[in-house]
Write a protein that holds these residues in place. Sequence first.
Motif, PDB file in Angstrom:
ATOM      1  N   LEU A  93       0.940  -1.197  -0.036  1.00  0.00           N
ATOM      2  CA  LEU A  93      -0.078  -0.041   0.121  1.00  0.00           C
ATOM      3  C   LEU A  93       0.825   1.340  -0.063  1.00  0.00           C
ATOM      4  N   ARG A  94       0.433   2.139  -0.838  1.00  0.00           N
ATOM      5  CA  ARG A  94       1.054   3.344  -0.994  1.00  0.00           C
ATOM      6  C   ARG A  94       0.675   4.671   0.426  1.00  0.00           C
ATOM      7  N   VAL A  95       1.617   4.951   0.953  1.00  0.00           N
ATOM      8  CA  VAL A  95       1.632   6.130   1.804  1.00  0.00           C
ATOM      9  C   VAL A  95       2.273   7.281   1.606  1.00  0.00           C
ATOM     10  N   PRO A  96       1.818   8.548   1.949  1.00  0.00           N
ATOM     11  CA  PRO A  96       2.176   9.861   1.428  1.00  0.00           C
ATOM     12  C   PRO A  96       3.627   9.939   1.744  1.00  0.00           C
ATOM     13  N   ALA A  97       4.371  10.743   1.029  1.00  0.00           N
ATOM     14  CA  ALA A  97       5.784  11.075   1.147  1.00  0.00           C
ATOM     15  C   ALA A  97       5.737  12.386   2.013  1.00  0.00           C
ATOM     16  N   GLY A  98       5.864  12.174   3.477  1.00  0.00           N
ATOM     17  CA  GLY A  98       5.737  13.365   4.381  1.00  0.00           C
ATOM     18  C   GLY A  98       6.335  12.989   5.619  1.00  0.00           C
ATOM     19  N   ASP A  99       6.266  13.913   6.551  1.00  0.00           N
ATOM     20  CA  ASP A  99       6.692  13.656   7.955  1.00  0.00           C
ATOM     21  C   ASP A  99       5.961  12.998   8.795  1.00  0.00           C
ATOM     22  N   ARG A 100       6.227  12.377  10.117  1.00  0.00           N
ATOM     23  CA  ARG A 100       5.330  11.717  11.008  1.00  0.00           C
ATOM     24  C   ARG A 100       3.927  12.170  11.135  1.00  0.00           C
ATOM     25  N   GLU A 101       3.740  13.616  11.105  1.00  0.00           N
ATOM     26  CA  GLU A 101       2.104  13.880  11.311  1.00  0.00           C
ATOM     27  C   GLU A 101       1.457  13.416  10.029  1.00  0.00           C
ATOM     28  N   ALA A 102       2.346  13.652   8.953  1.00  0.00           N
ATOM     29  CA  ALA A 102       1.366  13.040   7.685  1.00  0.00           C
ATOM     30  C   ALA A 102       1.162  11.601   7.642  1.00  0.00           C
ATOM     31  N   VAL A 103       2.247  10.900   7.782  1.00  0.00           N
ATOM     32  CA  VAL A 103       2.246   9.381   7.602  1.00  0.00           C
ATOM     33  C   VAL A 103       1.568   8.544   8.564  1.00  0.00           C
ATOM     34  N   LEU A 104       1.688   8.869  10.104  1.00  0.00           N
ATOM     35  CA  LEU A 104       1.103   8.025  11.214  1.00  0.00           C
ATOM     36  C   LEU A 104      -0.274   7.966  10.940  1.00  0.00           C
TER      37      LEU A 104
END
Length: 274
Positions: A252-263
Amino acid sequence: MRLGITMFTTDRTMPVHDLAREAEDRGFASLYIPEHTHIPVSRRTPPPTGVEVLPEEYGRTPDPFVALAAAAALTGTIRLGTGVCLPAQRDPIVTAKAVATLDRVSGGRFTLGVGYGWNAEEAADHGVPWKRRRAMTREHVLAMRELWEREEASFAGEFVAFEACWSWPKPAGRVPVLLGGAAGPTLFSHIAEYGDGWMPIGGAGLREALPALREACAAAGREGVEVVPFGTLPTPGKLDHYAGLGVTEVVLRVPAGDREAVLPVLDDYAGAYL
């Protein structure tokens, strides 16, 4: 059916070792990260996603083997892989050593996802003849397999040649090699010859493509080749569809971001699908 994740990791996103630990804690089975050694400023090759300007992230990816080694040290069960590595742009003897070392460090948890590349300028800087990149990739993987599996390895090909040599450490076990790319007879013949599976981007058209893949594998006397839809944006119906086709893992794809965007995305995926 196992669920893994992939993210277009850079020096500005959540660190790979942190992402691996969080994914493992939530029960994900695997983590795959991409590779680009560099991105030439010239844009003779159009961006692969169809956008007009290539996103800056393509030139900011970390070395996958170094990043995944850090992840291996902080995790214990999650599989770690490249999605995808570009073997034609790498010295196969050096890369075989890196893969074997990483597989041992991780306790046999490494999967080599392989691609042929889309950026002609990037490949040219590595001396890769563009129209021969598939043949070069094939030889590099076959040569690495010899180094991984033989006490005294040697290879004689068009692009790779070395006399009998010793190369340790060996991997902890057989390193799975998954080939990425669009469905077609050339890709499927390569999977049947030297791959352990196929990583179709997204997974669209999978039902129609599977008979040709199975036919190519049967002709080569191969069984049990995995199909791992890659970079998928999940829905319950889509995952049920894959399971019905016999797929055993979806990434599954998750966004390329920091912890606040990814978690939050990891939490949503885990809550809905694990």
